[in-house]
Design a protein around this motif. Structure first.
Motif, mmCIF file in Angstrom:
data_model
loop_
_atom_site.group_PDB
_atom_site.id
_atom_site.type_symbol
_atom_site.label_atom_id
_atom_site.label_comp_id
_atom_site.label_asym_id
_atom_site.label_seq_id
_atom_site.Cartn_x
_atom_site.Cartn_y
_atom_site.Cartn_z
ATOM 1 N N SER A 81 0.721 -1.173 0.009
ATOM 2 C CA SER A 81 0.005 -0.169 0.078
ATOM 3 C C SER A 81 0.834 1.292 -0.048
ATOM 4 N N SER A 82 2.045 1.307 0.592
ATOM 5 C CA SER A 82 2.680 2.326 0.754
ATOM 6 C C SER A 82 3.258 2.426 -0.513
ATOM 7 N N LEU A 83 3.742 1.525 -1.362
ATOM 8 C CA LEU A 83 4.421 1.601 -2.733
ATOM 9 C C LEU A 83 3.569 2.299 -3.558
ATOM 10 N N LYS A 84 2.050 1.979 -3.608
ATOM 11 C CA LYS A 84 1.238 2.596 -4.309
ATOM 12 C C LYS A 84 1.076 4.088 -4.229
ATOM 13 N N ILE A 85 1.166 4.453 -2.705
ATOM 14 C CA ILE A 85 1.144 6.128 -2.640
ATOM 15 C C ILE A 85 2.349 6.523 -3.090
ATOM 16 N N LEU A 86 3.691 5.895 -2.856
ATOM 17 C CA LEU A 86 4.967 6.502 -3.508
ATOM 18 C C LEU A 86 4.754 6.586 -4.938
ATOM 19 N N ASN A 87 4.489 5.594 -5.762
ATOM 20 C CA ASN A 87 4.189 5.763 -6.916
ATOM 21 C C ASN A 87 3.279 6.763 -7.644
ATOM 22 N N HIS A 88 2.237 6.930 -6.686
ATOM 23 C CA HIS A 88 1.149 7.839 -7.054
ATOM 24 C C HIS A 88 1.812 9.308 -7.079
ATOM 25 N N ARG A 89 2.561 9.436 -5.887
ATOM 26 C CA ARG A 89 3.301 10.632 -5.826
ATOM 27 C C ARG A 89 4.325 11.024 -6.990
ATOM 28 N N THR A 90 5.024 10.097 -7.299
ATOM 29 C CA THR A 90 6.004 10.238 -8.229
ATOM 30 C C THR A 90 5.297 10.506 -9.513
ATOM 31 N N LYS A 91 4.209 9.844 -10.094
ATOM 32 C CA LYS A 91 3.671 10.253 -11.258
ATOM 33 C C LYS A 91 3.038 11.268 -11.561
ATOM 34 N N HIS A 92 2.267 11.746 -10.320
ATOM 35 C CA HIS A 92 1.419 13.035 -10.377
ATOM 36 C C HIS A 92 2.143 14.056 -9.434
ATOM 37 N N PRO A 93 2.887 14.987 -10.019
ATOM 38 C CA PRO A 93 3.441 15.901 -9.151
ATOM 39 C C PRO A 93 2.539 17.077 -8.820
ATOM 40 N N PRO A 94 2.794 17.883 -7.854
ATOM 41 C CA PRO A 94 1.663 18.603 -7.312
ATOM 42 C C PRO A 94 1.335 19.732 -8.344
ATOM 43 N N THR A 95 0.402 20.439 -8.655
ATOM 44 C CA THR A 95 -0.206 21.557 -9.302
ATOM 45 C C THR A 95 0.576 22.806 -8.633
ATOM 46 N N PRO A 96 1.243 23.436 -9.566
ATOM 47 C CA PRO A 96 1.946 24.807 -9.170
ATOM 48 C C PRO A 96 0.732 25.794 -8.776
ATOM 49 N N PRO A 97 1.178 26.723 -8.137
ATOM 50 C CA PRO A 97 0.327 27.937 -7.966
ATOM 51 C C PRO A 97 0.012 28.419 -9.484
ATOM 52 N N ILE A 98 -1.490 28.855 -9.679
ATOM 53 C CA ILE A 98 -1.985 29.408 -11.241
ATOM 54 C C ILE A 98 -2.776 30.369 -10.927
ATOM 55 N N PHE A 99 -2.852 31.120 -11.966
ATOM 56 C CA PHE A 99 -3.622 32.376 -11.874
ATOM 57 C C PHE A 99 -4.509 32.231 -13.113
ATOM 58 N N ILE A 100 -5.730 32.064 -12.827
ATOM 59 C CA ILE A 100 -6.786 31.885 -13.986
ATOM 60 C C ILE A 100 -7.732 33.256 -14.526
ATOM 61 N N SER A 101 -7.453 33.688 -15.743
ATOM 62 C CA SER A 101 -7.993 34.810 -16.195
ATOM 63 C C SER A 101 -9.120 34.759 -17.208
ATOM 64 N N THR A 102 -9.990 35.353 -17.103
ATOM 65 C CA THR A 102 -11.139 35.407 -18.233
ATOM 66 C C THR A 102 -11.128 36.783 -18.919
ATOM 67 N N ASN A 103 -9.992 37.468 -18.698
ATOM 68 C CA ASN A 103 -9.843 38.845 -19.507
ATOM 69 C C ASN A 103 -9.009 38.750 -20.565
ATOM 70 N N PRO A 104 -9.647 39.039 -21.778
ATOM 71 C CA PRO A 104 -9.006 38.946 -23.138
ATOM 72 C C PRO A 104 -7.862 39.858 -23.167
ATOM 73 N N SER A 105 -7.658 40.974 -22.409
ATOM 74 C CA SER A 105 -6.820 41.977 -22.730
ATOM 75 C C SER A 105 -5.364 41.200 -22.140
ATOM 76 N N HIS A 106 -5.581 40.284 -21.141
ATOM 77 C CA HIS A 106 -4.417 39.631 -20.594
ATOM 78 C C HIS A 106 -3.624 38.676 -21.731
ATOM 79 N N ILE A 107 -4.339 38.529 -22.745
ATOM 80 C CA ILE A 107 -3.701 37.564 -23.649
ATOM 81 C C ILE A 107 -2.761 38.179 -24.771
ATOM 82 N N ASN A 108 -1.256 37.799 -24.788
ATOM 83 C CA ASN A 108 -0.684 38.342 -25.526
ATOM 84 C C ASN A 108 -0.784 37.462 -26.906
ATOM 85 N N PRO A 109 -0.937 37.962 -28.197
ATOM 86 C CA PRO A 109 -1.160 37.079 -29.336
ATOM 87 C C PRO A 109 0.186 36.330 -29.680
#
Length: 220
Positions: free
Chosen positions: A20-48
């Motif tokens: 069971s611990s191996l499953k947790i270890l493998n899961h952590r290895t395959k799925h790195p944590p999501t970094p902090p993100i900023f989500i925008s719905t403002n078109p002016s934030h998009i540089n073409p």
């Protein structure tokens, strides 16, 4: 010290961990944590130009039949057309994050100016009845961490807030599993999207599958 030992001596730990611990270890290895993100719905934030770079990084094209290089890379998206596409889209969602080497820097707030564009998606709709979702993408280094799902959920939320539930997603076979996992499926009415394309001087009509998100039936 324990953390450093865990990182540098994984092989020795594998001999003492329970299954069971191996499953947790493998899961952590395959799925790195999501970094902090900023989500925008403002078109002016998009540089073409930045968006074009994202398209290239994801090897994504707005064309159904793009020209490709011998190594399988699609041609860059025309920046002028990309700018017009964003301008005329009903909903745009862009995601920004700091590069992995900059995550430690908490002094500068993460926003569209301080972050790098790592994800994108857009929708076109008539403002009342129907909508179609296009160009949902995340840079390869951050795929598999739920960012694409966040983009799609944000688009759907903005559309359904307008009372639009007839939402289609034109996608490739490789993208179907992702959209199905996000609640999309075959149209219950069995409809098929007919796509018009041009091949030289010939006009060709090809059939494609259309995925629809259909609201549950209401009891009268």
């Amino acid at each position: 010290m324990v953390v450093v030992g865990w990182v540098n001596n994984t092989s020795s730990l594998l001999n003492t961990q329970t299954p069971s611990s191996l499953k947790i270890l493998n899961h952590r290895t395959k799925h790195p944590p999501t970094p902090p993100i900023f989500i925008s719905t403002n078109p002016s934030h998009i540089n073409p130009n930045t968006l074009q770079t994202l398209f290239t990084s994801c090897n994504h094209s707005c064309h159904r039949f793009p020209n490709t290089t011998p190594d399988g890379h699609v041609e860059p998206v025309d920046v002028t057309k990309l700018k017009k596409a964003v301008l005329h889209s009903s909903v745009v969602v862009s995601v920004f994050a700091k590069t992995e080497n900059e995550w430690y820097n908490r002094m500068v707030p993460l926003n569209a100016l301080s972050g790098e564009m790592v994800g994108f998606g857009r929708a076109v709709c008539d403002g009342a009845l129907t909508a179609s979702i296009y160009d949902v993408m995340v840079i390869p280094s951050l795929q598999g961490r739920g960012i694409g799902r966040m983009i799609l959920q944000r688009i759907i939320r903005l559309l359904t807030n307008k009372g639009i539930y007839d939402i289609a997603a034109l996608c490739s076979d490789q993208e179907m599993d992702f959209f199905k996992a996000c609640g999309f499926g075959d149209d219950m009415l069995g409809s098929t999207t007919m796509m018009y394309t041009r091949n030289g001087n010939d006009m060709v009509i090809s059939a494609g599958r259309k995925l629809l998100m259909v609201p549950p039936l209401r009891k009268l």
